[in-house]
Every structure is written in structure tokens, then in C-alpha cells.
Design an enzyme around this catalytic site. Structure first.
Site, PDB file in Angstrom:
ATOM      1  N   ALA A   1      64.144  86.040 -34.829  1.00  0.00           N
ATOM      2  CA  ALA A   1      64.375  86.142 -36.267  1.00  0.00           C
ATOM      3  C   ALA A   1      65.484  87.145 -36.532  1.00  0.00           C
ATOM      4  CB  ALA A   1      63.094  86.567 -36.992  1.00  0.00           C
ATOM      5  N   ASP A   2      66.126  86.972 -37.674  1.00  0.00           N
ATOM      6  CA  ASP A   2      67.119  87.929 -38.128  1.00  0.00           C
ATOM      7  C   ASP A   2      67.017  88.027 -39.640  1.00  0.00           C
ATOM      8  OD1 ASP A   2      69.422  89.655 -37.234  1.00  0.00           O
ATOM      9  OD2 ASP A   2      70.343  88.529 -38.868  1.00  0.00           O
TER      10      ASP A   2
END
Length: 189
Positions: A71-72
């Protein structure tokens, strides 16, 4: 506990780890260094998805049956992307920019399973009240938000005293849109 395949969380974020624990999802943390730069001209959602996929691609040769979760999270205001601050003063500047304004938080997620990439993102609007310089500086000094996009954690003091409301997912602002993640994981089983 969950009935999902073994999850590898490719994140050192204690917030993402805690959210998975609260969801009763078994996981283990495995970290790899990844270049988080991105091409020019991408929208905030595209940037978050691009970086999440870059993180997942680092695992493609190593895993098949497990699910790699990457995830970012990015913060966007006035067309600017606010990543992680480079210094305490930079963190103060970011929070001053966010003070009294609305901004957007995007989290891109990539699930790698059997060499297939399942990408999705979530977007939340966050409304900050006007913060005093003292509130901003004392938060930065005490909490050292150097590992947080936009220089703040919604679950920390600054979020508790400064955020008037959000439109969208709270957990997305924390760093992982849990409801969307759960639905996507169900599709893998």
C-alpha cells in the site's frame, strides 16, 4: 481468524499492522527496499497505485500461493503531493498548508497472488480546522511524524484536536482502506 491465504504485509507501518490485527487477518511482515519515485503527469490516485504496484513487483519472483499486500498513502492539496516530510521544519510547513483547509488522502493497494496484480484505491476528504503555530510545532516535536504522508496521523493528537470531519473512509486516512481490502481479499479465496 480469517480464511484467506497467508498474507505477507510488505509494510513497516505499525498502523497497517494494527488494522490487519483488528480485522483478525493473519499476516507476517516482509520488507524490501523499493524506489518510490513515480513518473510525472500521474494523478494522485495513479501515483498511489503506481507505488503500491512497484512494491508488489519486488515480490513477484518469490511468492505464488501467498498474498502480498502492499500500500501507499499520499496527501494531496492544491494539486501538490505531500509525501513524508524531510525534516521537522518541512513537517511544520506541511501542517501549516493543511491548517484550515480540506485536503484529499489517497491510499493505493496492490494484492499480488499467483503473479496476478489486483489494484484498487480509496479517497477521503479531510477537513482541518485552523491550527495555531503552537499546536503544529508541539505536535511535530512530540510525535515526530516523519513516517507519515502529509506529516500527520489522524489517530494522533493533531487528528483528535484538529480534524473537524472526513468524507470517506477513516481507515483509508490511517493508511489502509479496510472495507475495500476485505472485499478484495474475499474475491481471492
Amino acid at each position: 481468524m480469517s480464511t484467506f491465504p497467508q498474507i505477507i504485509l510488505a509494510s513497516k507501518s505499525p498502523r497497517r499492522q494494527e488494522l490487519l490485527r483488528l480485522m483478525d487477518i493473519d499476516f507476517r511482515v516482509v520488507l524490501k527496499e523499493v524506489d518510490e519515485s513515480y513518473p510525472d503527469g500521474l494523478s494522485p490516485a495513479e501515483i498511489a497505485l503506481y507505488i503500491a504496484q512497484q512494491k508488489a513487483e519486488a515480490f513477484d519472483e518469490d511468492v505464488t500461493n501467498e498474498v502480498v499486500l502492499t500500500a501507499d498513502t499520499i496527501v494531496s492539496i492544491d494539486g501538490l503531493i505531500l509525501g513524508k516530510p524531510e525534516s521537522s521544519e518541512h513537517a511544520v510547513e506541511m501542517l501549516q498548508r493543511l491548517s484550515g483547509r480540506v485536503h484529499e488522502v489517497y491510499t493505493g493497494v496492490c494484492l499480488l497472488h499467483n503473479h496476478q496484480y489486483n489494484k484498487f484505491y480509496d479517497r477521503s476528504e479531510v477537513f482541518f480546522r485552523k491550527l495555531t503555530d503552537h499546536e503544529i510545532r508541539s505536535y511535530v516535536e512530540e510525535y515526530q511524524p516523519m513516517d507519515k504522508a502529509g506529516s500527520y496521523g489522524i489517530q494522533q493528537r493533531i487528528g483528535l484536536i484538529g480534524i473537524e470531519r472526513i468524507n470517506g473512509s477513516y481507515t483509508n486516512v490511517v493508511g489502509l482502506p479496510t472495507e475495500k481490502l476485505y472485499q478484495q481479499l474475499k474475491n481471492i479465496v
